[in-house]
Write a protein that holds these residues in place. Structure first.
Motif, PDB file in Angstrom:
ATOM      1  N   GLU A 456       0.825  -1.207   0.000  1.00 50.56           N
ATOM      2  CA  GLU A 456       0.000   0.000   0.000  1.00 50.56           C
ATOM      3  C   GLU A 456       0.861   1.259   0.000  1.00 50.56           C
ATOM      4  N   GLN A 457       2.016   1.176   0.638  1.00 48.68           N
ATOM      5  CA  GLN A 457       2.894   2.332   0.710  1.00 48.68           C
ATOM      6  C   GLN A 457       3.720   2.524  -0.557  1.00 48.68           C
ATOM      7  N   HIS A 458       4.195   1.425  -1.151  1.00 51.78           N
ATOM      8  CA  HIS A 458       5.187   1.527  -2.229  1.00 51.78           C
ATOM      9  C   HIS A 458       4.696   1.044  -3.592  1.00 51.78           C
ATOM     10  N   GLY A 459       3.550   0.380  -3.661  1.00 52.43           N
ATOM     11  CA  GLY A 459       3.082  -0.197  -4.913  1.00 52.43           C
ATOM     12  C   GLY A 459       3.122  -1.713  -4.867  1.00 52.43           C
ATOM     13  N   TYR A 460       2.312  -2.345  -5.712  1.00 49.97           N
ATOM     14  CA  TYR A 460       2.221  -3.809  -5.728  1.00 49.97           C
ATOM     15  C   TYR A 460       3.303  -4.377  -6.654  1.00 49.97           C
TER      16      TYR A 460
END
Length: 582
Positions: A456-460
């Protein structure tokens, strides 16, 4: 005479030399007799010498110059001894430390190594029982030896064994070191007549020392120091429920002692897999990368209500972890996922004032999520070629530059938390991963919850790999043809995405597709091709250095899990189609 007939004549000559050698080891002689008349089998055993590289040499057990046996080991050791006498100082007195794992003939090959070194006047230290690979790395540094030798084939099938060399820093040998050792090995013309001393002579002359518990105790002291828990919390009993399987290998004692030092008291061992069985009889493959290896651990974890399951490969340099997912079922984390979680745990428990000089190391086929996490903490990421030897080499450079190593990992389940060892270390990783699971449990979260916080913070970020096994002489030729084909027909799009950069690590250059401009890649030459795509996705092709495989790595980053999975599928399908053309 045709080219194929020349090759056939050459292997037959070597085969006849072995068959007529009157002093041939009786067991190998018997096996050679059983192979009589099987032309394809004989040719594969004698058509070429077992390759020696940065991972040493690894192969199927049996007679022949393309097999692991006492004669191919003796030849390798003879070359290693000649190399050490030229390249290192005080070789005879400092000596070489030797360890071995649970595989067939591992202890015998360890002793054979000492017997040949002894003929050169070089002292050997051999562990008196099987030990993990990272303990060998640590032992080189602890004893101050000029080199180390590990007898292991890691997680290869039961019919394999291997001979792995470590330099005086405790790291795997570098490509340049491997090339020099290879040249020294080639100067030994006859593997059957390499000079050696008998074990009794070695012991009588003080050329062989059996290593007991001293190094284990010193290692465990260092291991306790990697904890991020406060001194008070280390002393408290932990609630975390753990299942551990060493997969018939070497990690059992040290992992349990490492966890006990931090008062993890609820550890259940898969007893059937705690047996040092060279057949690895309870698993299809003793590789924690392959989820079937966790079948018995999952059964035990279900019975005990375990929070996490820990699995180490036979020589204990790779670690797999299974944790409960959103549905409560055990799911094995990928190497990329576990590495990202451990990196985040270490950095969130590190002094921010010390992170400016810290360096995180990963390989070119490891997830870019690690770089994102490191960036968030102000830590610089350095990429290396695939193989932990390059991470170890970079740590050695930090000794001179003053940079601080904080974590290193690769997608293939290899991690290093602290550089008192200089190779991937599943014992270190097992302890820190367990501590991490304890930390998140206190927050009311599983490791999967923690992973999704990172997404959620950095991307999937999602990754996968295609691995194609092509054995024998024909397989090697096919792998070479695939790599040649890829280079001959450079790609401009893959799976509907445009290629932005093509990186050829053998040529040592990166090419911008839109302008055709090139720039050098500041890494050693390696038979690897990588394509960077227009949305941050990437694919990479490389032959394995230790197994008869060609591997295709795929990585993506999307805004959602579903989009990431779809993109991953598209790229894998495109690469499967491409590889099949060659």
């Amino acid at each position: 005479m045709q080219k194929g007939e020349v090759v056939m004549s050459q292997w037959e000559t070597v085969y006849e030399k072995w068959r007529s050698y009157t002093a041939l080891d009786p067991a190998l002689k018997q096996e050679l007799n059983r192979m009589d008349g099987q032309q394809d089998v004989l040719e594969d055993a004698f058509y070429t010498e077992l390759a020696f590289g940065t991972g040493g040499m690894r192969g199927v057990l049996g007679p022949g110059i393309n097999r692991m046996n006492i004669y191919t080991v003796r030849k390798a050791v003879n070359g290693l001894a000649d190399y050490l006498k030229v390249q290192c100082v005080n070789v005879n007195d400092r000596g070489v430390v030797i360890a071995y794992d649970s595989r067939y003939q591992s202890q015998q090959f360890a002793v054979e190594t000492a017997k040949v070194l002894g003929a050169h006047g070089i002292k050997s230290y051999i562990f008196d029982r099987m030990h993990p690979t990272p303990l060998l790395s640590y032992a080189v540094r602890y004893l101050g030896t000029v080199a180390g030798v590990m007898i292991t084939a890691s997680h290869n099938p039961p019919e394999y064994n291997g001979f792995k060399v470590y330099n005086e820093d405790g790291g795997q040998i570098t490509p340049n070191e491997a090339d020099d050792i290879t040249q020294a090995i080639k100067k030994t013309e006859d593997e059957l007549t390499v000079p050696y001393l008998e074990q009794e002579e070695l012991e009588a002359q003080g050329l062989l020392t059996w290593v007991g518990q001293e190094i284990d105790h010193a290692y465990l002291e260092q291991l306790a120091g990697i904890s991020k828990l406060s001194a008070d919390e280390q002393q408290l009993a932990k609630e975390l429920q753990i299942v551990f399987t060493p997969l018939h290998g070497t990690a059992h004692d040290l992992v349990l002692k490492g966890l006990d030092q931090l008062n993890f008291q609820h550890v259940d061992v898969v007893e059937e897999q705690a047996v040092a069985d060279p057949e690895f009889s309870t698993v299809t493959s003793p590789n924690p990368e392959e989820h079937q290896a966790f079948t018995m651990a999952i059964e035990l974890g279900t019975q005990t209500g375990a929070d996490i399951l820990i699995g180490t490969d036979p020589d204990a340099d790779r670690l797999g972890i299974a944790a409960r997912d959103d549905a409560g079922a055990y799911t094995v984390l990928t190497g990329n996922q576990l590495g990202a979680l451990m990196l985040d745990y270490i950095l969130r428990h590190s002094d921010p004032a010390l992170l400016g000089n810290a360096r995180m190391l990963k390989t070119i086929v490891t997830s870019e999520l690690g770089r994102k996490i490191a960036d968030a903490y102000g830590v610089r990421t350095i990429d290396t070629l695939t193989g932990f030897k390059f991470i170890g080499e970079k740590i050695r450079q930090f000794d001179a530059t003053g940079e601080t190593f904080i974590f290193g990992y690769e997608e293939s389940y290899g991690y290093l938390v602290s550089d008192f060892a200089r190779d991937k270390d599943a014992v270190q990783a097992a302890v820190i991963a367990t501590e991490m699971a304890h930390y998140w449990k206190k927050q009311g979260k599983t490791l999967f919850d923690a992973l999704h916080l990172l997404y959620e913070q950095h991307g999937y970020f999602m990754e996968d790999m295609l691995s194609i096994t092509l054995k024998g002489k024909e397989g090697s030729e096919k792998i070479a043809a695939i790599m040649a084909g890829i280079r001959k027909e450079p790609l401009t799009s893959i799976g509907g995405l445009e290629v932005t950069y093509a990186e050829d690590y053998l040529a040592g250059e990166r090419t911008a597709i839109s302008t055709n401009e090139t720039e050098p890649i500041d890494l050693p030459q390696e038979n690897v091709v990588k394509y960077l795509l227009d949305n941050g996705s990437w694919v990479c092709l490389r032959p394995s250095g230790t197994e008869p495989k060609i591997k295709c790595y795929v990585g993506v980053c999307e805004a959602s899990e579903k989009a990431g999975q779809n993109r991953l599928t598209d790229l894998k399908t495109a690469m499967e189609t491409l590889i099949s053309r060659f």
